[in-house]
Design an enzyme around this catalytic site. Structure first.
Site, PDB file in Angstrom:
ATOM      1  N   ILE A  11     -16.118  35.197  -0.953  1.00 39.69           N
ATOM      2  CA  ILE A  11     -17.661  35.049  -1.477  1.00 39.69           C
ATOM      3  C   ILE A  11     -17.992  33.609  -1.080  1.00 39.69           C
ATOM      4  CG2 ILE A  11     -18.926  35.033  -3.752  1.00 39.69           C
ATOM      5  CD1 ILE A  11     -16.473  36.254  -5.057  1.00 39.69           C
ATOM      6  N   ASP A  64     -20.512  24.925   4.378  1.00 40.42           N
ATOM      7  CA  ASP A  64     -21.731  25.091   4.572  1.00 40.42           C
ATOM      8  C   ASP A  64     -22.113  26.175   5.495  1.00 40.42           C
ATOM      9  OD1 ASP A  64     -24.524  24.770   5.200  1.00 40.42           O
ATOM     10  OD2 ASP A  64     -24.787  22.536   4.913  1.00 40.42           O
ATOM     11  N   ASN A  91     -23.169  35.867  -0.316  1.00 40.86           N
ATOM     12  CA  ASN A  91     -24.137  35.527  -1.759  1.00 40.86           C
ATOM     13  C   ASN A  91     -24.908  34.173  -1.515  1.00 40.86           C
ATOM     14  OD1 ASN A  91     -24.868  35.340  -4.598  1.00 40.86           O
ATOM     15  ND2 ASN A  91     -23.428  33.563  -4.210  1.00 40.86           N
ATOM     16  N   ARG A 125     -20.572  37.424  11.479  1.00 37.71           N
ATOM     17  CA  ARG A 125     -20.118  37.487  12.657  1.00 37.71           C
ATOM     18  C   ARG A 125     -18.694  37.180  12.870  1.00 37.71           C
ATOM     19  NH1 ARG A 125     -18.200  38.158  16.756  1.00 37.71           N
ATOM     20  NH2 ARG A 125     -18.890  37.915  18.982  1.00 37.71           N
ATOM     21  N   TYR A 157     -39.686  32.688   1.773  1.00 35.41           N
ATOM     22  CA  TYR A 157     -38.396  33.036   1.077  1.00 35.41           C
ATOM     23  C   TYR A 157     -38.288  34.770   1.145  1.00 35.41           C
ATOM     24  CZ  TYR A 157     -35.140  34.400  -2.453  1.00 35.41           C
ATOM     25  OH  TYR A 157     -34.009  34.953  -3.256  1.00 35.41           O
ATOM     26  N   LYS A 161     -35.527  37.561   2.888  1.00 32.68           N
ATOM     27  CA  LYS A 161     -34.933  38.543   2.337  1.00 32.68           C
ATOM     28  C   LYS A 161     -35.091  39.915   2.846  1.00 32.68           C
ATOM     29  CE  LYS A 161     -32.080  36.048  -0.619  1.00 32.68           C
ATOM     30  NZ  LYS A 161     -30.664  36.224  -0.569  1.00 32.68           N
TER      31      LYS A 161
HETATM   32  N1  NAP Z   1     -31.485  33.946  -9.517  1.00 31.07           N
HETATM   33  C1  NAP Z   1     -32.471  34.895  -8.809  1.00 31.07           C
HETATM   34  O1  NAP Z   1     -33.355  35.047  -9.735  1.00 31.07           O
HETATM   35  C2  NAP Z   1     -32.200  35.601  -7.723  1.00 31.07           C
HETATM   36  C3  NAP Z   1     -32.808  36.730  -7.420  1.00 31.07           C
HETATM   37  C4  NAP Z   1     -32.746  37.577  -6.215  1.00 31.07           C
HETATM   38  C5  NAP Z   1     -31.750  37.065  -5.313  1.00 31.07           C
HETATM   39  N2  NAP Z   1     -31.116  35.931  -5.461  1.00 31.07           N
HETATM   40  C6  NAP Z   1     -30.099  35.479  -4.720  1.00 31.07           C
HETATM   41  O2  NAP Z   1     -28.732  35.527  -5.051  1.00 31.07           O
HETATM   42  C7  NAP Z   1     -27.984  34.623  -4.433  1.00 31.07           C
HETATM   43  C8  NAP Z   1     -27.154  33.639  -5.388  1.00 31.07           C
HETATM   44  O3  NAP Z   1     -28.223  32.788  -5.994  1.00 31.07           O
HETATM   45  P1  NAP Z   1     -28.173  32.341  -7.565  1.00 31.07           P
HETATM   46  O4  NAP Z   1     -29.290  32.787  -8.326  1.00 31.07           O
HETATM   47  O5  NAP Z   1     -26.774  32.562  -7.825  1.00 31.07           O
HETATM   48  O6  NAP Z   1     -28.771  30.800  -7.340  1.00 31.07           O
HETATM   49  P2  NAP Z   1     -27.650  29.625  -7.668  1.00 31.07           P
HETATM   50  O7  NAP Z   1     -27.061  29.643  -8.999  1.00 31.07           O
HETATM   51  O8  NAP Z   1     -28.332  28.528  -7.151  1.00 31.07           O
HETATM   52  O9  NAP Z   1     -26.407  29.797  -6.402  1.00 31.07           O
HETATM   53  C9  NAP Z   1     -26.523  29.784  -5.139  1.00 31.07           C
HETATM   54  C10 NAP Z   1     -25.238  29.420  -4.440  1.00 31.07           C
HETATM   55  O10 NAP Z   1     -25.389  29.362  -3.141  1.00 31.07           O
HETATM   56  C11 NAP Z   1     -24.587  28.429  -2.668  1.00 31.07           C
HETATM   57  N3  NAP Z   1     -25.367  27.486  -1.472  1.00 31.07           N
HETATM   58  C12 NAP Z   1     -26.435  27.344  -1.055  1.00 31.07           C
HETATM   59  N4  NAP Z   1     -26.696  26.944   0.167  1.00 31.07           N
HETATM   60  C13 NAP Z   1     -25.345  26.979   0.697  1.00 31.07           C
HETATM   61  C14 NAP Z   1     -24.934  26.470   2.000  1.00 31.07           C
HETATM   62  N5  NAP Z   1     -25.858  26.008   2.765  1.00 31.07           N
HETATM   63  N6  NAP Z   1     -23.548  26.815   2.215  1.00 31.07           N
HETATM   64  C15 NAP Z   1     -22.874  27.455   1.407  1.00 31.07           C
HETATM   65  N7  NAP Z   1     -23.422  27.745   0.072  1.00 31.07           N
HETATM   66  C16 NAP Z   1     -24.653  27.436  -0.128  1.00 31.07           C
HETATM   67  C17 NAP Z   1     -24.747  27.354  -3.660  1.00 31.07           C
HETATM   68  O11 NAP Z   1     -23.342  26.547  -3.689  1.00 31.07           O
HETATM   69  P3  NAP Z   1     -23.352  24.906  -3.327  1.00 31.07           P
HETATM   70  O12 NAP Z   1     -24.756  24.431  -3.715  1.00 31.07           O
HETATM   71  O13 NAP Z   1     -22.214  24.336  -3.865  1.00 31.07           O
HETATM   72  O14 NAP Z   1     -23.355  24.942  -1.702  1.00 31.07           O
HETATM   73  C18 NAP Z   1     -24.559  28.313  -5.019  1.00 31.07           C
HETATM   74  O15 NAP Z   1     -23.156  28.351  -5.153  1.00 31.07           O
HETATM   75  C19 NAP Z   1     -29.004  33.815  -3.231  1.00 31.07           C
HETATM   76  O16 NAP Z   1     -28.887  34.560  -2.162  1.00 31.07           O
HETATM   77  C20 NAP Z   1     -30.221  34.245  -3.888  1.00 31.07           C
HETATM   78  O17 NAP Z   1     -31.400  34.178  -2.996  1.00 31.07           O
HETATM   79  C21 NAP Z   1     -31.233  35.265  -6.671  1.00 31.07           C
END
Ligand code: NAP
Length: 259
Positions: A11, A64, A91, A125, A157, A161
């Site tokens: 994950i 990252d 994710n 990949r 954004y 997506k």
């Molecule tokens: N919440 C919503 O409303 C929503 C709706 C639609 C889609 N999504 C999608 O759901 C996914 C998860 O988001 P979330 O809502 O759970 O937000 P979140 O609580 O901010 O979690 C985002 C996660 O992504 C990681 N991340 C961000 N940049 C990264 C990088 N460069 N390398 C590795 N890890 C990275 C962060 O970990 P670190 O900062 O520790 O690296 C964190 O664990 C995202 O793809 C988001 O676009 C969210």
């Protein structure tokens, strides 16, 4: 029915929100985990908790996803230890800023494109060839309702997506002839750190996104991911779009309920 017991689940973005909830639910199903994110201290705590609670093996890695060489090294290390993820949950992702396109911030754009699109590509990949070699696997991409409908100031954004949705289709087609499944889960508004990240740490602005209605939780999304993962091998659930009941599409949010 628990079809993921004993499987290995990788994950990305497991330190928070949806990724963390997926890790917890997979652990509850006795799957072993490979968790990656930049905030290693959080991964360390999660590993300790989940190993103690469920007796599984959790491997953690500071990653990252924007750094291609680091992604390749990470996956090579797994391969060298004969670890092939049975399941990859792509994710890691974010939104940054909410500006009109012609007023957009280049740093925000690059963070989103580099993480949501290029990061997902780098990880896929690197991992999918291992799955092909093993003759099995399941990739779940976390998309968004923002990949189905554009909203004002969502521009870049939204584009990232939409790309995740296109790449899910592309992976499915390119993996025809294998048994590897590819799925996409597209959440609507879910209360995680997502909006705090979007507004660069401004929690007041972030909280406004979720006022007046009951948003999804990270666990609501993890439930859907687990449903997909538990489908029998011949069933490939390609897309699930989930919204709070109060959110009928990306614009139509019923905010009648005071907090
Ligand atoms: N919440 C919503 O409303 C929503 C709706 C639609 C889609 N999504 C999608 O759901 C996914 C998860 O988001 P979330 O809502 O759970 O937000 P979140 O609580 O901010 O979690 C985002 C996660 O992504 C990681 N991340 C961000 N940049 C990264 C990088 N460069 N390398 C590795 N890890 C990275 C962060 O970990 P670190 O900062 O520790 O690296 C964190 O664990 C995202 O793809 C988001 O676009 C969210």
């Amino acid at each position: 029915m628990n079809r993921i017991k004993g499987k290995t689940v990788l994950i990305t973005g497991a330190s928070s929100g949806i990724g963390k909830a997926c890790a917890e639910q997979c652990a509850g199903c006795q799957a072993n985990l490979i968790l990656a994110a930049r905030r290693f201290d959080r991964l360390q705590t999660l590993k300790n908790d989940l190993e103690k609670m469920h007796g599984i093996v959790v491997f953690i890695h500071r990653l990252d996803v924007r750094v291609r060489q680091d992604v390749e090294n990470f996956v090579s290390q797994l391969a060298a230890r004969d670890i092939c993820p049975d399941i990859l949950i792509n994710n890691a992702g974010l939104s940054a800023g909410l500006d009109k396109l012609h007023e957009g911030n280049f740093d925000d754009w690059e963070r989103m494109i580099d993480t949501n699109v290029k990061g997902l590509l780098y990880v896929s990949r690197a991992v999918i060839p291992l799955m092909i070699k093993a003759g099995k696997g399941h990739v779940v991409n976390i998309g968004s309702i923002a990949g189905h409908q554009v909203y004002p100031c969502g521009n870049v954004y939204n584009a990232t997506k939409f790309a995740v949705r296109a790449l899910t289709e592309a992976m499915n087609i390119d993996l025809s002839g294998t048994d590897i499944r590819v799925s996409c889960v597209s959440p609507g508004a879910a209360n995680t750190e997502f909006s705090t990240v979007r507004f660069h740490g401004d929690t007041k602005k972030a909280d406004m996104i979720y006022t007046g209605y009951k948003p999804l939780s990270a666990d609501d999304i993890a439930d859907a991911v687990l449903y997909i993962l538990n489908a029998p091998e011949h069933v490939n659930i390609q897309n699930i779009l989930i919204t709070p009941t109060a959110q009928r599409n990306i614009y139509c949010v019923d905010r009648r309920k005071p907090d």
